[in-house]
Structure formats: structure tokens, C-alpha cells
Design a protein around this motif. Structure first.
Motif, mmCIF file in Angstrom:
data_model
loop_
_atom_site.group_PDB
_atom_site.id
_atom_site.type_symbol
_atom_site.label_atom_id
_atom_site.label_comp_id
_atom_site.label_asym_id
_atom_site.label_seq_id
_atom_site.Cartn_x
_atom_site.Cartn_y
_atom_site.Cartn_z
ATOM 1 N N ALA A 10 0.836 -1.212 0.000
ATOM 2 C CA ALA A 10 0.000 0.000 0.000
ATOM 3 C C ALA A 10 0.866 1.256 0.000
ATOM 4 C CB ALA A 10 -0.937 -0.010 1.206
ATOM 5 N N LEU A 11 1.963 1.240 0.746
ATOM 6 C CA LEU A 11 2.873 2.395 0.749
ATOM 7 C C LEU A 11 3.482 2.616 -0.635
ATOM 8 C CD1 LEU A 11 4.677 1.839 4.173
ATOM 9 C CD2 LEU A 11 3.101 3.707 3.592
ATOM 10 N N GLN A 12 3.841 1.534 -1.318
ATOM 11 C CA GLN A 12 4.401 1.676 -2.663
ATOM 12 C C GLN A 12 3.353 2.232 -3.626
ATOM 13 O OE1 GLN A 12 7.687 1.384 -3.579
ATOM 14 N NE2 GLN A 12 6.822 2.444 -5.340
ATOM 15 N N ILE A 13 2.115 1.842 -3.461
ATOM 16 C CA ILE A 13 1.050 2.378 -4.312
ATOM 17 C C ILE A 13 0.873 3.871 -4.045
ATOM 18 C CG2 ILE A 13 -1.444 2.328 -4.755
ATOM 19 C CD1 ILE A 13 -1.258 -0.749 -4.244
ATOM 20 N N VAL A 14 0.935 4.279 -2.780
ATOM 21 C CA VAL A 14 0.855 5.705 -2.445
ATOM 22 C C VAL A 14 1.973 6.465 -3.153
ATOM 23 C CG1 VAL A 14 1.160 7.394 -0.575
ATOM 24 C CG2 VAL A 14 -0.358 5.427 -0.251
ATOM 25 N N VAL A 15 3.191 5.954 -3.078
ATOM 26 C CA VAL A 15 4.335 6.591 -3.735
ATOM 27 C C VAL A 15 4.100 6.646 -5.246
ATOM 28 C CG1 VAL A 15 6.782 6.257 -4.327
ATOM 29 C CG2 VAL A 15 6.023 6.085 -1.953
ATOM 30 N N ASP A 16 3.686 5.533 -5.828
ATOM 31 C CA ASP A 16 3.446 5.500 -7.274
ATOM 32 C C ASP A 16 2.362 6.499 -7.669
ATOM 33 O OD1 ASP A 16 5.362 3.545 -7.469
ATOM 34 O OD2 ASP A 16 3.951 1.905 -7.852
ATOM 35 N N LEU A 17 1.319 6.607 -6.871
ATOM 36 C CA LEU A 17 0.249 7.553 -7.175
ATOM 37 C C LEU A 17 0.746 8.987 -7.085
ATOM 38 C CD1 LEU A 17 -2.682 8.226 -7.828
ATOM 39 C CD2 LEU A 17 -3.173 8.073 -5.364
ATOM 40 N N VAL A 18 1.400 9.327 -5.994
ATOM 41 C CA VAL A 18 1.893 10.700 -5.824
ATOM 42 C C VAL A 18 2.844 11.070 -6.957
ATOM 43 C CG1 VAL A 18 3.289 12.218 -4.354
ATOM 44 C CG2 VAL A 18 1.543 10.755 -3.327
ATOM 45 N N GLY A 61 -7.511 14.244 -6.917
ATOM 46 C CA GLY A 61 -7.666 14.973 -5.655
ATOM 47 C C GLY A 61 -6.983 14.265 -4.495
ATOM 48 N N LEU A 62 -7.141 12.961 -4.425
ATOM 49 C CA LEU A 62 -6.477 12.184 -3.372
ATOM 50 C C LEU A 62 -4.966 12.263 -3.530
ATOM 51 C CD1 LEU A 62 -6.498 10.202 -0.986
ATOM 52 C CD2 LEU A 62 -6.640 8.350 -2.680
ATOM 53 N N ARG A 63 -4.480 12.186 -4.750
ATOM 54 C CA ARG A 63 -3.037 12.274 -5.005
ATOM 55 C C ARG A 63 -2.458 13.558 -4.410
ATOM 56 N NH1 ARG A 63 -1.529 12.690 -11.129
ATOM 57 N NH2 ARG A 63 -2.461 14.736 -10.810
ATOM 58 N N ASP A 64 -3.158 14.668 -4.599
ATOM 59 C CA ASP A 64 -2.689 15.951 -4.050
ATOM 60 C C ASP A 64 -2.630 15.913 -2.528
ATOM 61 O OD1 ASP A 64 -2.600 16.827 -6.665
ATOM 62 O OD2 ASP A 64 -4.499 17.932 -6.524
ATOM 63 N N ARG A 65 -3.625 15.305 -1.918
ATOM 64 C CA ARG A 65 -3.670 15.229 -0.454
ATOM 65 C C ARG A 65 -2.568 14.314 0.073
ATOM 66 N NH1 ARG A 65 -9.501 13.881 1.255
ATOM 67 N NH2 ARG A 65 -8.775 14.617 3.267
ATOM 68 N N LEU A 66 -2.326 13.210 -0.605
ATOM 69 C CA LEU A 66 -1.253 12.299 -0.193
ATOM 70 C C LEU A 66 0.112 12.960 -0.360
ATOM 71 C CD1 LEU A 66 -2.602 8.972 -1.709
ATOM 72 C CD2 LEU A 66 -2.435 9.541 0.730
ATOM 73 N N HIS A 67 0.275 13.733 -1.414
ATOM 74 C CA HIS A 67 1.540 14.442 -1.610
ATOM 75 C C HIS A 67 1.800 15.388 -0.442
ATOM 76 C CE1 HIS A 67 4.502 17.250 -3.308
ATOM 77 N NE2 HIS A 67 4.981 16.135 -3.822
ATOM 78 N N GLU A 68 0.766 16.005 0.049
ATOM 79 C CA GLU A 68 0.908 16.927 1.180
ATOM 80 C C GLU A 68 1.454 16.206 2.416
ATOM 81 O OE1 GLU A 68 0.966 20.679 2.705
ATOM 82 O OE2 GLU A 68 0.516 20.078 0.657
ATOM 83 N N VAL A 69 1.107 14.938 2.598
ATOM 84 C CA VAL A 69 1.644 14.163 3.727
ATOM 85 C C VAL A 69 3.171 14.105 3.630
ATOM 86 C CG1 VAL A 69 1.737 11.892 4.838
ATOM 87 C CG2 VAL A 69 -0.461 12.791 4.021
ATOM 88 N N PHE A 70 3.694 13.871 2.442
ATOM 89 C CA PHE A 70 5.151 13.802 2.266
ATOM 90 C C PHE A 70 5.793 15.166 2.469
ATOM 91 C CE2 PHE A 70 3.838 9.911 0.362
ATOM 92 C CZ PHE A 70 4.885 9.047 0.560
#
Length: 187
Positions: A10-18, A61-70
Motif C-alpha cells: 500500500a505504501l508503494q502504491i501511495v508513492v506511485d500515485l503521488v 484529488g487524493l493524489r494531491d492530499r497524499l503528496h501533502e503528507v510527504f
């Protein structure tokens, strides 16, 4: 292994999405439904079917929010607020499952969830595990000066600095080597 296989996936998918779009990269790599479908296939997302324009928009929209976490990974309280907000908006229905070639693991997204909600649930929970394990410093932005991609450093000694060792890492190591050679020749 620091986290379970499904959490690392799941973490790798988050990275790939961002890393599919701005500001992590200058180009939009999820411009349309076929590219979103390829993202789903490449990342082996289960139960992600019948994608439509709403899925594409919600995923952006989710991608933008996840990027903000990083981008706020050095501030635990801000990261916690962002992750909690992402999780709170997703319908979460934890359940054990074994599918394809995977052994038993937990899915957090509700059955029938749309893609962005699926990604928010799985990715949000994975990011929550990172914070709960006091490992927030593993969420990083590539240290190459011309790169803004993100990464999760799952190395044992927390030494990963670049999004990709073959591109950014190799480029930076070659540049450092050449600088040392010039310095040595100037002496």
C-alpha cells in the motif's frame, strides 16, 4: 521487513500515485481513463473495476492530499491531521482476504468502494502505521536537486535518499565522483 507485506504494498502504491503528477513531476501521468486503468493493473489493485471520469478526478484529488503528507513529513502533528482526514472520508471495512497469489492479509476498503476511496483507505491506513511505528522520517522527497518525486525508505538503515537508484541516485553519485576528480586534479 519493518511492516507487513500488504502495508508495504500500500505504501508503494501511495508513492506511485503521488509520483504520477505535479508537483512530484512536471508531466501528468494519469491524464485519462486508460492511464488510470494501467495504474490499477501495474499496481495490482484488487476490486478496482468500471472506472469512470469521476474516478479519475477523485484520484487526482487524493493524489494531491497524499503528496501533502510527504511535504509535511517533518511535522508529525500536521501529517497526523492529513492522514486522519483522508481515512475519515473513506468507508473502511477491515477484512481478511486471500486472493490471487497473496496469502492472508487485511483489506481496509469497503466492498464496492470506488478507486479513490479504495486508495484512501489502504494508503491512509498504511501511512497511519508508519506514524504509529514512529517511522515518519521514512517518508521523503528525493534529494536530487532537480527531482521532486517522493519515496518511502524501507531500508534497514534508513539510508535511501533518492527516488530511484538507477536514475537520480546514479546521476548524483556520478556528479559527486566527477566533483571529487576535479577537486583532486586542481590540487
Amino acid at each position: 521487513m519493518l511492516f507487513s507485506h500488504d502495508t508495504e504494498h500500500a505504501l508503494q502504491i501511495v508513492v506511485d500515485l503521488v509520483n504520477t503528477g505535479p508537483p512530484a513531476t512536471t508531466a501528468e501521468h494519469l491524464p485519462d481513463l486508460p492511464s488510470l486503468q494501467r495504474f490499477v493493473e501495474v499496481n495490482r489493485l484488487s476490486d478496482a473495476r468500471d472506472l469512470d471520469a469521476d474516478d479519475l478526478s477523485a484520484t487526482h484529488g487524493l493524489r494531491d492530499r497524499l503528496h501533502e503528507v510527504f511535504r509535511t513529513a517533518d511535522d508529525k502533528e500536521s501529517a497526523v491531521r492529513l492522514i486522519n482526514a483522508i481515512i475519515a472520508e473513506a468507508r473502511i471495512s477491515p477484512r481478511l482476504t486471500d486472493h490471487d497469489e497473496w496469502d492472508w492479509h487485511v483489506h481496509y476498503f469497503a466492498p464496492g468502494a470506488r478507486l479513490a476511496e479504495h486508495l484512501a483507505a489502504e494508503g491512509g491506513i498504511a501511512l497511519a502505521y508508519v506514524i504509529a511505528a514512529d517511522e515518519l522520517d521514512r517518508l521523503r522527497v528525493c534529494e536530487a536537486p532537480d527531482c521532486s518525486r517522493v519515496l518511502v525508505d524501507l531500508s534497514r538503515n534508513r539510508c535511501r535518499r533518492y527516488c530511484d537508484s538507477r536514475t537520480c541516485g546514479n546521476r548524483m553519485h556520478v556528479a559527486a565522483y566527477r566533483a571529487r576528480q576535479r577537486e583532486s586534479a586542481a590540487r
